[in-house]
Design a protein around this motif. Structure first.
Motif, PDB file in Angstrom:
ATOM      1  N   ALA A 115      -5.875   2.872  -2.992  1.00  0.00           N
ATOM      2  CA  ALA A 115      -7.081   2.288  -2.402  1.00  0.00           C
ATOM      3  C   ALA A 115      -7.187   0.815  -2.781  1.00  0.00           C
ATOM      4  O   ALA A 115      -7.465  -0.042  -1.935  1.00  0.00           O
ATOM      5  CB  ALA A 115      -8.312   3.063  -2.863  1.00  0.00           C
ATOM      6  N   ALA A 119      -6.807  -2.432  -0.295  1.00  0.00           N
ATOM      7  CA  ALA A 119      -7.903  -3.402  -0.216  1.00  0.00           C
ATOM      8  C   ALA A 119      -7.385  -4.814  -0.482  1.00  0.00           C
ATOM      9  O   ALA A 119      -7.769  -5.776   0.188  1.00  0.00           O
ATOM     10  CB  ALA A 119      -9.001  -3.036  -1.209  1.00  0.00           C
ATOM     11  N   THR A 124      -7.923  -1.442   4.490  1.00  0.00           N
ATOM     12  CA  THR A 124      -8.014  -0.159   3.781  1.00  0.00           C
ATOM     13  C   THR A 124      -7.362   0.991   4.562  1.00  0.00           C
ATOM     14  O   THR A 124      -7.068   2.022   3.997  1.00  0.00           O
ATOM     15  CB  THR A 124      -9.492   0.202   3.498  1.00  0.00           C
ATOM     16  OG1 THR A 124     -10.210   0.107   4.733  1.00  0.00           O
ATOM     17  CG2 THR A 124     -10.111  -0.747   2.484  1.00  0.00           C
TER      18      THR A 124
END
Lengths: 181, 361
Positions: A115, A119, A124
């Motif tokens: 994650a 990012a 994402t």
């Protein structure tokens, strides 16, 4: 070679499409594959998991209770699937949102900050490809070339412009996976 | 080698309908087989082959569209899932009585009633014993892979036209929803109207001048004529039983025990064989591919060989087990194991049942 994998997380994380790309990669190198989702009246935010089998032989049961590898992307899935990894098997997880980390001593545990890395790359949605990259680094059952061919096969043509970004995400995953036990 | 694709069972069935040269598909959506009509609609088969795809207003309408269109000698197909197939039973009985070829796919879900949307095999009785009224049979094929979901479509059309009888492809949510590698067969031509007229002299596609009117009906108010028609149907069914049985055996040569399982249960049972043999238990599998006609001779062969027992593995409370018992007639043990209501049995559970029920653990 037979590799029995469970990929589990939230709906919307790309769990099913990650499994699909992995299965297509197997086809690209002449292997037998199966992809069996847990389907039901589920929705975004609910749990989603898929069993993927890649094998040199005819595949027997597409649904299983024990796995060579578990790829775990949320706490509910950790609670459910940590115990299902065969002794000597692999557990790969993203620590994002995990409060109870895996504790088994008889399996190899790896983590990937999927994650966070996605990012940092500004998208994402490529989270699942980062995790896939980590997986094929840890267990190179499919070659990177074949994963990219698999991506081309499973993405509709209008999304083929996204293949370089996805490839970058896979590479990011391959470079950033850590064994923690 | 044909084109390789990763497809869901339902999608493979739909693609196979187009490639088999089907003229029409009539259907009504229901989980877990809605991908069939979704795929057909998105593929625009009217542009690819001229095939008609129509969403009917109900399952009752779909089956009666099959009755009408099939009666003209066209290749027609529908699909549904358990509750929808129940609605079609009247039509199926009429179609069998009027001897109209067609293909009906049932992607079975948990029952009875509305049940749930998970895999089950509890429509076995309905499929093989006749869910509608009267003395009729359906040829019933049970694919156990996505490849067979594709391959059994042209096979079903061939059988349907060879015997002028409805053919059912029975799978379940597991086979329908999972994806596997499938090698697609090449596109077959649809028959032209002239070819249909030439090939099927029974079809009601317009009365040629000077020839007799053709009638397709299941109604005959003369009991003697209807009795004769029934004998004709039965003779056809005996021929099918003689010629069209399909089954597969795995690891039966040295087996002391045999599991009998079809469709998705046969896949799970193959894993059980692996687990059992790791423990030294010699077990094999007979996989009926045609559920009707049933592979009686294959089972008889292993009764003769002195097998210690059969375990029917099916996601039902015990339906196919009755057909095994009809062959075995008490000469060896026949037991049943299966989870129901949409629960899929695990290979380990099947192994445990094998030990408990047959081996005597």
């Amino acid at each position: 070679m037979t590799e029995e994998i469970i990929i589990a997380g939230f709906g919307g994380q790309g769990v099913l499409s990650m499994g699909k790309i992995l299965a297509y990669s197997g086809i690209m190198q002449d292997q037998e594959v199966s992809w069996m989702p847990s389907y039901g009246p589920e929705m975004r935010g609910g749990t989603a998991n898929v069993t993927v089998i890649v094998s040199d032989e005819r595949i027997s049961s597409p649904t299983l209770t024990r796995y060579d590898t578990a790829i775990i992307l949320n706490q509910q899935s950790m609670d459910k699937f940590e115990e299902t990894v065969k002794p000597g098997g692999i557990l790969l997880y993203d620590p994002n949102g995990i409060t109870h980390h895996p504790t088994r001593k008889d399996i190899s545990i790896y983590k990937i900050e999927g994650a966070k890395l996605a990012a940092s790359m500004g998208n994402t949605k490529i989270f699942n490809m980062v995790v896939l990259g980590a997986y094929i680094k840890v267990k190179p059952i499919v070659k990177l070339d074949n994963v990219i061919k698999g991506l081309k096969k499973s993405l509709p043509f209008r999304y083929h412009k996204l293949i370089p970004l996805n490839t970058e995400a896979i590479t990011m995953g391959m470079e950033n996976v850590d064994q923690i036990n | 080698m044909g084109e390789l694709k990763l497809m869901k069972g339902n999608e493979a069935l739909a693609e196979a309908a187009i490639r088999a040269g089907a003229d029409a598909y009539f259907g009504y959506p229901i989980t877990p087989q809605s991908e069939v009509i979704e795929y057909l609609m998105s593929e625009k088969p009217e542009e690819r082959t001229g095939m008609v795809v129509l969403q009917a207003e109900s399952e009752v309408a779909s089956i009666n569209m099959l009755y009408g269109a099939g009666g003209t000698g066209k290749k027609v197909m529908t699909s549904s899932s358990s509750p929808g197939i129940s609605l079609m039973q009247e039509g199926l009985s009429y179609i069998a009585g009027a001897e109209i070829p067609c293909v009906v796919a049932n992607v079975v879900r948990g029952g009875p009633g509305l049940g749930d949307i998970q895999p089950a095999q509890s429509d076995y009785f309905q499929a093989v014993k006749g869910g509608g009224h009267g003395d009729y049979r359906l040829i019933v094929l049970a694919p156990s892979s996505v490849q067979e979901m594709s391959d059994f479509v042209p096979l079903s059309f061939d059988l349907a036209f060879k015997y002028r009888t409805p053919v059912m492809i029975i799978s379940d949510g597991l086979i329908g929803q999972m994806m596997e590698k499938v090698e697609l067969f090449d596109q077959m031509d649809r028959l032209t109207d002239e070819e249909v007229i030439e090939k099927y002299p029974w079809a009601t596609n317009g009365k040629p001048v000077g020839k007799e009117r053709r009638i397709l009906t299941s109604l005959d108010l003369d009991p003697h004529k209807l009795e004769k028609h029934n004998h004709h149907l039965q003779a056809k069914y005996r021929e099918i039983e003689e010629k069209e049985v399909l089954s597969e055996t795995l690891h039966c040569d040295d087996a002391e025990y045999i599991m009998v399982a079809y469709g998705s249960s046969a896949r799970i049972a193959q894993k059980t064989i692996q687990l059992a043999r790791e423990e030294g238990i010699k077990v094999g599998l007979i996989r009926p591919i045609t559920l009707w006609p049933y592979p009686k001779k294959e089972i008889e062969k292993y009764v003769q060989k002195g097998i210690k027992g059969f375990l029917s593995v099916e996601m039902s409370m015990g339906q196919m087990v009755e057909d095994i018992r009809l062959v075995v007639e008490g000469r060896t043990k026949v037991e049943h194991f299966g989870r129901v209501g949409g629960v899929i049995h695990s290979p380990e559970e099947v192994l445990e049942a094998l030990k408990q029920k047959l081996i005597g653990g």
